[in-house]
Design an enzyme around this catalytic site. Sequence first.
Site, PDB file in Angstrom:
ATOM      1  N   PHE A  76       1.158   5.137   0.811  1.00 26.85           N
ATOM      2  CA  PHE A  76       0.554   6.167   1.671  1.00 26.85           C
ATOM      3  C   PHE A  76       1.134   7.528   1.314  1.00 26.85           C
ATOM      4  CE2 PHE A  76      -1.531   3.577   4.997  1.00 26.85           C
ATOM      5  CZ  PHE A  76      -0.981   2.325   4.717  1.00 26.85           C
TER       6      PHE A  76
ATOM      7  N   THR B  48       0.855  -1.191   0.000  1.00 27.82           N
ATOM      8  CA  THR B  48       0.000   0.000   0.000  1.00 27.82           C
ATOM      9  C   THR B  48       0.888   1.236   0.000  1.00 27.82           C
ATOM     10  OG1 THR B  48      -1.782  -1.143   1.137  1.00 27.82           O
ATOM     11  CG2 THR B  48      -1.846   1.244   1.228  1.00 27.82           C
TER      12      THR B  48
END
Length: 386
Positions: A270, A268
């Site tokens: 960010f 992921t």
Amino acid sequence: MAATTSRSPITPLYSQIRRPNSNSFITLKLLKRRHNIVFHACDGSSSADKSNQKNQPIKLQKLIEGYPYEFNSKDSPPSLPRPLTSAKLSNLTLEGSLLRVAYQGVRGAYSESAAEKAYPNCEPVPCEQFDTAFEAVESWLVDRAVLPIENSLGGSIHRNYDLLLRHRLHIVGEVKLEIRHCLLANHGVEIQDLKRVLSHPQALAQCENTLTKLGLVREAVDDTAGAAKHVAFHKIMDAGAVASMAAAKIYGLNVLAQDIQDDSDNVTRFLMLAREPIIPGTDKPFKTSIVFSLEEGPGMLFKALAVFAMRNINLTKIESRPLQKQALQTLADSSIGFPKYFPYLFYVDFETSMADERAQNALAHLNEFATFMRVLGSYPADTGLP
Ligand SMILES: O=C(O)C(=O)C[C@]1(C(=O)O)C=C[C@@H](O)C=C1
């Protein structure tokens, strides 16, 4: 050092004073007048200082009156801070003089790990919703926010794209985090006892194959750690949670299965957000994120993307989101039926710093025909290298 009560000045100040011949520092931060702040000094250290007690920096810590704690039960983990909600933002004062970093979720969420990876000595501040994290930075309650924007399996986190435009924060960095999901349950619960599984929708999507094989009914909640906390706190015996190993430890759950994501390469990305932009450099790989809209017409997007291609600028991401207000106007203007088309916003990330002339020329070119354009930030790319 003696405790001091002060009414802080209107203008926010932030300064770090380095001690002579030492890596340690004193951080001073004064916030808006509406926060009544109690300062007291205590020892703390940057990670570089941790092994050297002599170099302990002094930090000024603000004490919170009635700071909410969620767990009162004796068999629950003690003293976990309750996430900020929009309603509570105005009441809450600050704690600690370390960099305070807002993230969405509760303790043990992947976003908390991302905040710690982005700012190793920070104080992560849990927020209930993404909006709350944006508002917390804007109202000086925290210094930064770290929020997920895309995942290699689940794709974009659309809500944060929309919020980037709605708010005036700047992207000052990015951090990529490897996501390794576990299936968690209360002690004494076996996989075959499970009927349901709770987690963040992204996490459920990332474990689609495993959860389908197990025949579990998915229930979406705000964050992975929140799911673990709920299962633990309510001692649920027919439901598990998809969450991190950290969440298992914090909420005292058993790990029934590890690495249950559909692909081992589950990452992921960010964004690190701040009130002020950083000055773009050319000393290391930089990325720039922009958002723009275009007139309707054949080849318009092709023309927009060509401004980068002709300057040999590599695009790393393109996302389109509905331009909501304008869509409503178009609907009102159209005499019968539905509008002919829905206007869109295009979010583009490219691998060049705004300090690079090619990027400046590309955006000047795009600006000639874009109906709207905003630079969301120019920031060091997370290349995974130290
Ligand atoms: O629920 C969490 O733990 C989060 O930090 C949120 C989130 C997300 O929004 O994508 C972050 C990383 C993972 O991709 C799964 C969930």
